[in-house]
Design an enzyme around this catalytic site. Sequence first.
Site, PDB file in Angstrom:
ATOM      1  N   LYS A  61       0.949  -4.379   9.389  1.00 52.92           N
ATOM      2  CA  LYS A  61       1.197  -5.794   9.927  1.00 52.92           C
ATOM      3  C   LYS A  61       2.811  -5.989  10.462  1.00 52.92           C
ATOM      4  CE  LYS A  61       0.573 -11.114   8.724  1.00 52.92           C
ATOM      5  NZ  LYS A  61      -0.121 -11.735   8.400  1.00 52.92           N
TER       6      LYS A  61
ATOM      7  N   GLU B 103       5.550   3.016   1.836  1.00 60.88           N
ATOM      8  CA  GLU B 103       4.362   3.745   1.906  1.00 60.88           C
ATOM      9  C   GLU B 103       4.383   4.283   3.291  1.00 60.88           C
ATOM     10  OE1 GLU B 103       4.350   0.603  -0.085  1.00 60.88           O
ATOM     11  OE2 GLU B 103       3.605   1.291  -1.853  1.00 60.88           O
TER      12      GLU B 103
ATOM     13  N   GLY C  24      -2.811  -9.492   6.620  1.00 62.96           N
ATOM     14  CA  GLY C  24      -3.581  -7.840   6.112  1.00 62.96           C
ATOM     15  C   GLY C  24      -5.423  -7.405   5.591  1.00 62.96           C
ATOM     16  N   ARG C  25      -5.174  -7.928   4.612  1.00 62.73           N
ATOM     17  CA  ARG C  25      -7.220  -8.127   4.314  1.00 62.73           C
ATOM     18  C   ARG C  25      -8.463  -8.760   5.279  1.00 62.73           C
ATOM     19  NH1 ARG C  25      -3.792 -11.331   1.308  1.00 62.73           N
ATOM     20  NH2 ARG C  25      -4.307 -13.402   0.691  1.00 62.73           N
TER      21      ARG C  25
ATOM     22  N   GLU D 138      -7.082  -9.886  -3.828  1.00 60.16           N
ATOM     23  CA  GLU D 138      -5.748 -10.540  -2.728  1.00 60.16           C
ATOM     24  C   GLU D 138      -5.695 -11.681  -3.162  1.00 60.16           C
ATOM     25  OE1 GLU D 138      -2.274  -7.257  -1.115  1.00 60.16           O
ATOM     26  OE2 GLU D 138      -3.112  -8.317   0.361  1.00 60.16           O
TER      27      GLU D 138
ATOM     28  N   HIS E 201     -26.563   5.778 -13.107  1.00 60.40           N
ATOM     29  CA  HIS E 201     -25.901   6.879 -14.199  1.00 60.40           C
ATOM     30  C   HIS E 201     -25.060   6.477 -14.768  1.00 60.40           C
ATOM     31  CE1 HIS E 201     -30.454   8.231 -13.272  1.00 60.40           C
ATOM     32  NE2 HIS E 201     -30.140   7.488 -11.847  1.00 60.40           N
TER      33      HIS E 201
ATOM     34  N   LYS F 181       7.167  -4.438  -5.699  1.00 52.35           N
ATOM     35  CA  LYS F 181       7.998  -3.640  -4.393  1.00 52.35           C
ATOM     36  C   LYS F 181       9.975  -3.737  -4.991  1.00 52.35           C
ATOM     37  CE  LYS F 181       4.668  -4.893  -0.865  1.00 52.35           C
ATOM     38  NZ  LYS F 181       4.409  -5.944   0.294  1.00 52.35           N
TER      39      LYS F 181
HETATM   40  O1  F6P Z   1      -0.228  -4.935  -0.488  1.00 52.88           O
HETATM   41  C1  F6P Z   1       0.928  -6.153  -0.116  1.00 52.88           C
HETATM   42  C2  F6P Z   1       0.268  -6.359   1.095  1.00 52.88           C
HETATM   43  O2  F6P Z   1       1.343  -7.690   1.614  1.00 52.88           O
HETATM   44  C3  F6P Z   1      -1.243  -6.350   1.675  1.00 52.88           C
HETATM   45  O3  F6P Z   1      -1.627  -7.429   1.711  1.00 52.88           O
HETATM   46  C4  F6P Z   1      -1.045  -5.724   2.689  1.00 52.88           C
HETATM   47  O4  F6P Z   1      -2.511  -5.500   3.575  1.00 52.88           O
HETATM   48  C5  F6P Z   1      -0.657  -4.552   2.451  1.00 52.88           C
HETATM   49  O5  F6P Z   1       0.665  -5.287   2.092  1.00 52.88           O
HETATM   50  C6  F6P Z   1       0.033  -3.617   4.125  1.00 52.88           C
HETATM   51  O6  F6P Z   1       0.810  -4.380   4.753  1.00 52.88           O
HETATM   52  P1  F6P Z   1       1.940  -4.554   6.107  1.00 52.88           P
HETATM   53  O7  F6P Z   1       0.397  -4.081   6.804  1.00 52.88           O
HETATM   54  O8  F6P Z   1       2.222  -5.252   6.300  1.00 52.88           O
HETATM   55  O9  F6P Z   1       2.186  -3.112   5.900  1.00 52.88           O
END
Ligand code: F6P
Length: 542
Positions: free
Chosen positions: A207, A213, A268-269, A354, A385, A505
Amino acid sequence: MSEHVSDSAEWQALQGHAEKFSAVHLRDLFDSDPQRGERYAAEVAGLYVDYSKNLVTDEVLAALFALAGRARLSERITAMFAGEHINVTEDRAVLHTALRLPRDASLVVDGQDVVADVHEVLDRMGAFADKVRSGEWTGHTGQRIRTVVNIGIGGSDLGPVMAYEALKDYSQRDIEVRFVSNIDPTDLYEKTRDLDPATTLFIIVSKTFTTQETLTNAREARNWLLATLEDDAAVAKHFVAVSTNAAKVADFGIDTDNMFGFWDWVGGRYSLPSAVGLSVLIAIGKEQFADMLAGYHQVDEHFRTTPIERNVPALLGLINVWYDTFLGAQSHAVLPYAQYLHRFAAYLQQLTMESNGKSVRLNGDRVTYQTGEIFWGEPGTNGQHAFYQLLHQGTKLIPADFIGFSQPNHDIGEMHDLFMSNFLAQTGALAFGRTLEQVRAEGTKPEVAPHRVMPGNHPTTTILADKLTPSTLGQLVALYEHITFTQGVIWEINSFDQWGVELGKVMANQLAPKLTAAEPPAEDADSSTNALIKRYRAARGR
Ligand code: F6P
């Protein structure tokens, strides 16, 4: 009206009910009302929801509905669907529901027709997916795409991977979709080691397009591709982006013609039904993706228009509040009896935790009660199990959702009927258990008898649908989204920000140079972190 919902008479009434409730057993509730199983059941779209095995009575439900009235839940629902800026800490509308509005609907928010925008992107996604699925879209060497690799994390990963796995049976099997999320290099390594760059398409989903990452994995993926294809022009045929941030996408080197956008009003979620779902759309095709959106929309409409007393997501959200806040439950199990839903609990963890893992109210005051239950689970029967022992005979109150389907995707012998007999048996055993008298009557040795007693009274909700389809999946996700919303409203928290993940972060970015510097870095962190850095550097030969 009192300042906070938790100061209200409605809240106190529920505290009173909770004090009396330790003496209530589900056995008695069922014995005293032979119709309970039918009376405490509801339907929303294709989902049959049996909430009879919950620790609730007519009085408790009435008190919960009164609490919803006090918290102005109906008005809050209206505000969300209308695009009011209910995400106050980020001053944003919360409009994931607009992502699944039909083409002929209309919703103007902040002067913009969002439905037209949504369908413009959906059409572009559909046209692109058609080309990839048919082989018309080829890679740099002219070969068709065989593997799509979605690179993203959090909401840019969990929704797509959950839905891809859930709908695998509906996917075009000659294109595989893989998901890379972790900055642990083994994730990218393992997901690409056997792939041919010439037949691989990367979808970089972020987003913000600033997430460490995702951008790191994307850069390494580009290096991996170019190491073989040896031509920068290949990037245009093998990389597309999904983001709200066109400038950053261009900075990264992806042509914005190959970008699919969405908007800041999609959290995002909550983003699976947006362009974030592109990998799923490529897998299942645009018609079935549209079926998924239609499933979401059916539940959205129910949530938007149904009075709270008959509103299924509201009801289930209120029952969750009852457990979490008034009866002291800490966690909530989600137990899909569908192997295809094996990532559903992981997906729900982000959605619910979240969203509602907050301890400050909308006005900045700290909460004085429990919020945000811990969601966890595994598909049945595997969980039976592993951890069901604790559900059956442990000391904790853990409400559990059982999700099952009458029709299997694959009918093999008697397997589905056996599978579903487990599904039905478990909720019965959890609710009603087995008394000492029953155990003794079976001739169990006296010294073993107490160990074989099943206390029962463990609450469950059963969600039964005819079949796991794109539509049913959309319905299920929307159901949980709105349950989560309901809880956030009662708790007076903002379910749509996530400030809590920011500090880690920032600190990771600050620490990174200390791990790689040639000279030993200043020991200016805390003593624990300083010692760990030293040990890490020594192992890395630094
Ligand atoms: O972990 C925090 C967060 O902002 C989430 O809410 C989001 O889904 C994720 O990081 C990834 O963010 P982005 O889509 O901006 O890479």
